[in-house]
Design an enzyme around this catalytic site. Structure first.
Site, short mmCIF file in Angstrom:
data_model
loop_
_atom_site.label_atom_id
_atom_site.label_comp_id
_atom_site.label_asym_id
_atom_site.label_seq_id
_atom_site.Cartn_x
_atom_site.Cartn_y
_atom_site.Cartn_z
N HIS A 265 -10.07 1.47 2.07
CA HIS A 265 -9.58 2.81 2.42
C HIS A 265 -10.74 3.78 2.68
O HIS A 265 -10.61 4.70 3.48
CB HIS A 265 -8.71 3.38 1.30
CG HIS A 265 -7.29 2.87 1.29
ND1 HIS A 265 -6.40 3.12 2.31
CD2 HIS A 265 -6.61 2.14 0.38
CE1 HIS A 265 -5.23 2.57 2.03
NE2 HIS A 265 -5.32 1.97 0.86
N HIS B 295 -9.13 -3.95 -1.49
CA HIS B 295 -8.12 -3.15 -0.78
C HIS B 295 -8.44 -1.66 -0.88
O HIS B 295 -8.45 -0.93 0.12
CB HIS B 295 -6.73 -3.46 -1.36
CG HIS B 295 -5.62 -2.62 -0.81
ND1 HIS B 295 -4.58 -3.14 -0.07
CD2 HIS B 295 -5.39 -1.28 -0.88
CE1 HIS B 295 -3.78 -2.15 0.30
NE2 HIS B 295 -4.23 -1.01 -0.19
N GLU B 296 -8.72 -1.20 -2.10
CA GLU B 296 -8.96 0.24 -2.30
C GLU B 296 -10.24 0.69 -1.60
O GLU B 296 -10.28 1.75 -1.00
CB GLU B 296 -9.01 0.57 -3.80
CG GLU B 296 -7.70 0.37 -4.56
CD GLU B 296 -6.49 0.99 -3.89
OE1 GLU B 296 -6.61 2.04 -3.25
OE2 GLU B 296 -5.40 0.40 -3.99
N CYS C 97 0.86 -1.19 0.00
CA CYS C 97 0.00 0.00 0.00
C CYS C 97 0.89 1.23 0.00
O CYS C 97 1.90 1.26 0.71
CB CYS C 97 -0.88 -0.02 1.25
SG CYS C 97 -1.99 1.40 1.39
NI NI Z 1 -3.69 1.04 -0.06
#
Ligand code: NI
Length: 188
Positions: free
Chosen positions: A156, A152-153, A110
């Protein structure tokens, strides 16, 4: 061209729940995306979420490279998680639907945790929906590395970084040291 500063783990912006975007066509959103694209290209990652550049809005950009490039970017992930190339995508107000119970652990990195990697189990099959930069709906099925990047994104946007998803923190560390360990393990 504008390179934005990327927030690192520990910055409070990365723990916030991001707000939905009311109007994808708004000039400030168009400009934000342009700057995020520049920033992602400069940093060399596969994805970037708006909170990582200190903007608490529900917007992510990502690109899934063809197989040979993926392992360099995400340590050993991608080798057997090849999902084919996915063009650079801007996804606004995304929603993820997990399909089935199957998960798979692989290394992730990341841009908010530079030089580090860790193994994360993600769902292998998802459907995601959102809006493109033109305001048009996007709906896709994704699997493997593609599904991993989107999960994953989107994490966030809910204030979650990948270490919070890790089941085994002994796989968390500096990417170069983890690679050395892997190489030693591979030796007969
Ligand atoms: Ni990330």
């Amino acid at each position: 061209m504008a390179i934005l500063k990327i927030a690192r783990m520990g910055h409070p912006i990365l723990s916030q729940i991001a707000d939905p975007i009311a109007d994808p066509a708004a000039p400030e959103i168009q400009q934000l995306v342009a700057h995020m694209l520049d920033t992602l290209e400069d940093a060399g990652g596969v994805g970037l979420a708006a909170p990582q550049v200190h903007v608490p809005l529900r917007l992510v950009i990502f690109y899934v490279p063809p197989a040979p490039a993926a392992p360099e970017r995400y340590h050993e992930a991608g080798l057997d998680e090849d999902s084919g190339e996915v063009p650079l995508t801007v996804l606004i107000n995304p929603e993820i639907e997990l399909l089935g119970d199957a998960t798979r652990a692989a290394f992730e990195g990341c841009l908010s945790l530079p030089e580090m990697s860790g193994q994360v189990a993600r769902h292998t099959h998802i459907r995601y929906r959102g809006l493109g930069l033109d305001g048009e709906p996007i709906e896709r099925l994704a699997e493997g590395f593609h599904a991993r990047v989107v999960q994953h994104e989107c994490d966030h946007l809910d204030g979650i970084l990948y270490p919070q998803r890790m089941a085994d923190l002994s796989t968390f560390g500096y990417t170069d040291s983890l690679r050395k360990r892997q190489d030693e393990t591979d030796e007969p």
